[in-house]
Design a protein around this motif. Structure first.
Motif, mmCIF file in Angstrom:
data_model
loop_
_atom_site.group_PDB
_atom_site.id
_atom_site.type_symbol
_atom_site.label_atom_id
_atom_site.label_comp_id
_atom_site.label_asym_id
_atom_site.label_seq_id
_atom_site.Cartn_x
_atom_site.Cartn_y
_atom_site.Cartn_z
ATOM 1 N N LYS A 907 0.818 -1.210 0.000
ATOM 2 C CA LYS A 907 0.000 0.000 0.000
ATOM 3 C C LYS A 907 0.856 1.267 0.000
ATOM 4 N N ASP A 908 1.777 1.335 0.925
ATOM 5 C CA ASP A 908 2.562 2.572 1.091
ATOM 6 C C ASP A 908 3.904 2.537 0.380
ATOM 7 N N GLU A 909 4.220 1.409 -0.256
ATOM 8 C CA GLU A 909 5.521 1.211 -0.904
ATOM 9 C C GLU A 909 6.673 1.514 0.061
ATOM 10 N N VAL A 910 6.456 1.043 1.278
ATOM 11 C CA VAL A 910 7.487 1.221 2.308
ATOM 12 C C VAL A 910 8.023 -0.164 2.674
ATOM 13 N N THR A 911 9.306 -0.302 2.667
ATOM 14 C CA THR A 911 9.892 -1.592 3.041
ATOM 15 C C THR A 911 10.172 -1.604 4.532
ATOM 16 N N PHE A 912 9.521 -2.563 5.198
ATOM 17 C CA PHE A 912 9.788 -2.723 6.630
ATOM 18 C C PHE A 912 11.133 -3.412 6.807
ATOM 19 N N PHE A 913 11.733 -3.115 7.915
ATOM 20 C CA PHE A 913 13.023 -3.721 8.268
ATOM 21 C C PHE A 913 14.047 -3.534 7.138
ATOM 22 N N ALA A 914 14.132 -2.305 6.654
ATOM 23 C CA ALA A 914 15.041 -2.003 5.545
ATOM 24 C C ALA A 914 16.487 -2.237 5.947
ATOM 25 N N ASP A 915 16.787 -1.981 7.195
ATOM 26 C CA ASP A 915 18.173 -2.156 7.668
ATOM 27 C C ASP A 915 18.636 -3.587 7.476
ATOM 28 N N ALA A 916 17.740 -4.529 7.839
ATOM 29 C CA ALA A 916 18.111 -5.946 7.742
ATOM 30 C C ALA A 916 18.368 -6.332 6.290
ATOM 31 N N THR A 917 17.523 -5.825 5.390
ATOM 32 C CA THR A 917 17.683 -6.122 3.959
ATOM 33 C C THR A 917 19.001 -5.553 3.446
ATOM 34 N N GLU A 918 19.276 -4.287 3.836
ATOM 35 C CA GLU A 918 20.526 -3.642 3.404
ATOM 36 C C GLU A 918 21.737 -4.415 3.892
ATOM 37 N N ARG A 919 21.650 -4.857 5.151
ATOM 38 C CA ARG A 919 22.761 -5.596 5.728
ATOM 39 C C ARG A 919 23.005 -6.896 4.954
ATOM 40 N N PHE A 920 21.899 -7.548 4.573
ATOM 41 C CA PHE A 920 22.009 -8.800 3.813
ATOM 42 C C PHE A 920 22.672 -8.545 2.458
ATOM 43 N N GLU A 921 22.238 -7.457 1.803
ATOM 44 C CA GLU A 921 22.816 -7.094 0.501
ATOM 45 C C GLU A 921 24.303 -6.770 0.636
ATOM 46 N N GLU A 922 24.625 -6.032 1.723
ATOM 47 C CA GLU A 922 26.024 -5.648 1.961
ATOM 48 C C GLU A 922 26.891 -6.889 2.155
ATOM 49 N N LYS A 923 26.355 -7.859 2.912
ATOM 50 C CA LYS A 923 27.085 -9.117 3.118
ATOM 51 C C LYS A 923 27.378 -9.807 1.796
ATOM 52 N N LYS A 924 26.354 -9.788 0.913
ATOM 53 C CA LYS A 924 26.487 -10.417 -0.402
ATOM 54 C C LYS A 924 27.621 -9.762 -1.196
ATOM 55 N N ARG A 925 27.580 -8.390 -1.184
ATOM 56 C CA ARG A 925 28.606 -7.634 -1.927
ATOM 57 C C ARG A 925 29.999 -7.935 -1.391
ATOM 58 N N LYS A 926 30.107 -7.963 -0.046
ATOM 59 C CA LYS A 926 31.414 -8.208 0.578
ATOM 60 C C LYS A 926 31.945 -9.582 0.226
#
Length: 938
Positions: A907-926
């Motif tokens: 509805k609001d196009e807001v991602t909950f727990f964005a920090d956790a997702t970012e952290r997961f992506e960062e881990k992938k990149r690293k």
């Protein structure tokens, strides 16, 4: 019956003069949405939260009686776990300042506390050598881990695996599997106590601090990581030649009994970082992200290191390879790239040293959003310092941002005095004199002085006189806060000073075997037209021994002088002729006082006794065993024959000199009490102790009855003895590595008694009901049933519902221990009641927990009782069905919440727990970068 004398109770009114106690540690806490501004420090039995920017105390988390021994903030920043000297742990809510949870399990002081990364579990280590894991959400103990042979110094959770690492003064580092609750690995590479530990590089490195100048670094690897074909081999250095490796510290591989494919851990020493300090490590810690490491010894220097990230290591390695290639070209030979690797000193790089103004006792680090490293230091001399470290600078230097000092002295207060209007309090220590407002407890004047031993307010309260260790008398003006005059009064320390009753002068006694008489006079001041106050030496009394204490009688006819030969000599003031000698103490008299009517003199000695003498003939009326250590100070309450004594046993006691009775003990200080002062109206007592605190006690209007006081004292002694008793043994459980988390306390005994009383009431009511039904049947009509007053107070509930109410009121952390001391005769009734409650579906979780525990500890007796077979069979069916129902409800709710979350996101196009997702992506990149880097090296 004769008239009983009425005494009034003195109650603790305030604790002041203390910035922070040195022994409990310091921690940054999140308050009002800010991190890095507020710090929590122990303040004797309380915890103070200071605003480092303003230098103000913003919150006091009130303790009970025991001194705080350690602190640990929760990961969410909303709670603070506080460990105490008696082994208890309280979890405070930082928003309300209230203690929400209390855990009792340790038998000695809690030395270390640590939350897991989610904040759901808390682990504590203690001087009793045991480690206990607590469930914070359920407010109960999970299990006790035994294995260390000396005090536990540090505990660490490993996030990735359900493991715990503990270190102790027994030189061992132990690895515990929390799934099976046993120690599966012990590092024995240390020759002395392990004082600190920290995890680095995403829990792939362990660093330990010992009693030498080395910080030992260990690599942690799980074997399945190495075996994984997708995971390339780590680039990390395996032992740069520092010359500090020991033969005993070899690679170890140990398997656990369960899940060997997951739990094969390899721990190998890779080298050492050499500290600049040569003494033992006191504190070793990292910031929350593990980017910075800091440690300090018993000196005033904090050493700060940075741990390079994988990207930084990659860049550094590339540079090194380029350099090696260039060198090889110059020498026209080929250098193999494989031999180029980073040393440990390059991976863990020294940033700077922070020099504090005094010895450091503890510290905490935090990286601010601006990228600055904030450091807070708790110093030995009652000071909190905070430093900022600009990491973007070429050579980072620590800049002191704030220093909280105004609230107390740097050293122990050795003398106290009250002004004649009961409003101002003087306290003097080795470096300064402070004047405090009694009502606001604010410091209104601070003046530098020499080591002060005795003091008094000059009549009029505008000046004060201090007697020092070097034999000087220092006169200060309070209005300007300046030193007016210094006189060399004695050749040794000025041990005592006493104002003459006519207020025209005073007398001093010193270590030079002299008693000197002084008068106040007004002299012309060179700098101004007005005259100023001065002191004039008029007479001297030479004695054979050092003078420890001097006191005038209220009519100014007699002078009492305490000497180093354990006697007290009484002289006439006008002629200085000898009158009486009071002898009887085995050690020197350190303090004394004469009552308001001049009939009695009380003397306190290093032999722990107080003697009460008549001043007419010098006869000893009574000798009282007053304290468990030297009596340091004694003073009569104005206009009475009651007096107070202060001792090195940390207690202050009130006595009646007519009836020779102990009236009251004022407990609060945690170390030696050096001195005290009574206000001229007798309403206030102020005391100073080695724990750096000043305490104010106020006389209330509440009468104190001695018999009641003795009864309360006996109860307190009984409660203490209960805690020291042997813990109850669980049948069939051996004293192995694990055990129950709780311990028997007076609270658990009281809870068990309440359960027993409730079951007794249930039995009585059931018997009455049976009898009532028989009467009704015989009469052939309904007869009104009398309701028990207790049940009526609960709103006319049934007896079985009352038992459930009592059960619910037992604290979650005390439930198991309460059931453990419950006699078996009550268990059958409880099982029948549990069956009834679970059928109704009320409090299934609590009842199942209690039921399973009772089955565990009384298994043999329950299974051997034929009467309980049907009950157990019934319980088996109902518990399984009700628990599965509860799980279904929980699963449904979880699914509902997940659905609502997706709805809101869409509805609001807001991602909950964005920090956790970012952290997961960062881990992938690293991981991808790491793979590329390793391939480049290979």
């Amino acid at each position: 019956m004769g008239l009983t004398r009425q005494y009034l109770r003195y109650e603790p009114a305030a604790l002041f003069g203390l910035v922070a106690s040195a022994r409990g540690g310091v921690a940054f806490v999140a308050l009002r949405g800010e991190r890095g501004r507020y710090v929590a420090v122990p303040g004797c039995e309380h915890v103070f939260v200071w605003d480092t920017r303003k230098g103000e105390k913003v919150l006091i988390l009130k303790g009970l009686k025991q001194e705080v021994s350690c602190l640990c903030p929760s990961p969410d920043g909303l709670h603070l776990a506080v460990g105490y000297e008696d082994g208890s742990i309280r979890v405070f809510n930082l928003l309300s300042g209230e203690a929400s949870i209390t855990f009792n399990g340790h038998r000695a002081a809690v030395t270390v506390l640590q939350y897991d990364h989610l904040g759901g579990r808390l682990v504590s280590g203690s001087k009793d050598t045991e480690v206990i894991v607590w469930d914070v959400i359920n407010e109960s103990g999970l299990y006790r881990l035994r294995g260390h042979k000396d005090a536990v110094t540090q505990v660490l959770f490993l996030k990735e695996k359900n493991l715990l690492v503990t270190s102790g003064k027994d030189t061992l580092v132990k690895w515990w599997d929390l799934d099976t609750q046993h120690c599966f690995k012990t590092l024995v590479g240390h020759r002395t106590e392990v004082w600190g530990m920290a995890l680095l590089s995403k829990e792939k490195r362990l660093i330990t601090g010992s009693a030498d100048s080395e910080l030992r670094v260990w690599d942690i690897t799980y074997i399945q990581e190495v075996k994984d074909p997708d995971e390339p081999e780590s680039k990390k250095s395996k032992g740069p030649s520092t010359g500090t490796e020991e033969n005993t510290e070899e690679d170890e591989t140990l398997e656990l009994d369960e899940h060997p494919e997951e739990r094969i851990v390899k721990c190998s020493k890779v080298g050492s970082i050499v500290r600049e300090g040569r003494d033992r490590v006191v504190t070793l810690a990292t910031d929350r992200m593990g980017k910075f490491l800091a440690c300090h010894g018993t000196d005033a220097v904090l050493e700060v290191f940075t741990v390079l990230s994988e990207e930084e290591l990659q860049k550094k390695l590339e540079k090194k390879i380029k350099k090696a290639k260039k060198k090889a070209k110059q020498k026209s030979e080929e250098a193999p790239e494989r031999s180029v690797e980073l040393s440990l000193q390059e991976e863990i790089r020294r940033v700077t040293n922070v020099k504090a103004s005094s010895k450091i006792k503890s510290f905490d680090l935090i990286v601010s959003p601006k990228g600055e490293l904030k450091i807070v230091l708790l110093l030995q001399n009652n000071v909190i310092e905070s430093y900022n470290l600009d990491l973007s600078a070429q050579v980072p230097q620590a800049v002191r941002a704030s220093k909280i000092t105004i609230g107390g002295h740097r050293s122990d207060v050795r003398t106290l005095a009250f002004s004649s209007d009961n409003i101002a309090i003087l306290s003097a220590a080795a470096e300064s004199v402070k004047i405090w407002n009694r009502s606001t407890l604010q410091c209104i004047r601070t003046m530098d002085c020499e080591y002060a031993l005795c003091s008094l307010f000059v009549p009029g309260d505008r000046q004060v006189i201090i007697g020092t260790k070097t034999g000087k008398l220092q006169l200060y003006d309070l209005a300007s806060g300046s030193l007016i005059e210094t006189l060399n009064a004695h050749d040794g320390a000025v041990w005592s000073i006493a104002l003459s009753p006519d207020q025209r002068g005073f007398v001093t006694g010193g270590a030079d075997k002299c008693v000197k008489f002084w008068e106040f006079e007004l002299v012309k001041d060179e700098s101004s037209v007005q005259k100023r106050l001065s002191m004039k030496h008029v007479r001297i009394l030479q004695l054979d021994e050092d003078v420890l204490c001097v006191r005038y009688s209220p009519n100014q006819k007699l002078l009492a002088v305490s000497l180093l030969d354990c006697t007290v000599k009484i002289f006439y003031v006008d002629t200085l002729k000898f009158f009486l000698s009071l002898y009887g103490h085995k050690l020197p008299v350190l303090c004394m006082d004469i009552c308001y009517d001049g009939t009695l003199i009380a003397t306190g000695s290093a032999d722990r006794n107080v003697k009460i003498w008549g001043l007419d003939f010098g006869d000893c009326h009574r000798s009282l065993f007053a304290h468990d250590d030297s009596v340091m100070y004694l003073q009569f309450v104005p206009k009475s024959h009651l007096f107070f004594t202060a001792g090195k046993d940390s207690k202050i006691k009130q006595w009646d000199a007519d009836k020779f009775e102990h009236i009251q003990t004022l407990e609060g200080h945690h170390q030696e009490v050096w001195c005290l002062a009574l206000s001229p109206n007798g309403d206030y007592v102020v005391s100073a102790s080695h724990d750096k605190s000043l305490r104010l006690w106020e006389r209330t209007r509440e009468p104190l009855i001695l018999e009641e006081e003795r009864e309360m004292q006996r109860e307190a002694e009984y409660e203490e003895s209960v805690a020291k008793e042997e813990q109850p043994v669980v049948p069939g459980e051996t004293q192995g590595e694990t055990g129950l988390a709780g311990k028997k306390t007076i609270e658990t005994i009281k809870a068990a008694e309440r359960i027993m009383e409730a079951v007794e009431l249930y039995r009585e009511e059931m018997a009455k009901l049976k009898e009532h039904n028989a009467i009704c049947k015989a009469a052939g009509k309904e007869v009104p049933f009398p309701v028990n007053p207790i049940l009526r107070a609960y709103g006319n509930i049934t007896p079985s519902a009352y038992v459930l109410e009592v059960f619910k009121k037992v604290k979650s952390s005390e439930l198991e221990e309460s059931l453990l001391v419950l006699p078996f005769s009550y268990v059958p009734d409880l099982l029948r009641l549990f069956n009834e409650y679970i059928h109704l579906g009320s409090d299934v979780e609590l009842l199942c927990r209690a039921l399973l525990f009772l089955l565990k500890i009384h298994f043999g007796q329950i299974t051997g009782n034929h009467m309980l077979v049907t009950v157990i069979e019934d319980l088996k069916k109902t518990t399984i069905s009700r628990v599965s129902e509860a799980r279904d409800v929980l699963g449904f709710n979880m699914a509902g919440l997940q659905f609502l979350k997706r709805e809101i996101e869409a509805k609001d196009e807001v991602t909950f727990f964005a920090d956790a997702t970012e952290r997961f992506e960062e881990k992938k990149r690293k991981r991808k970068k790491k793979e590329k880097m390793v391939l480049a090296v290979l």
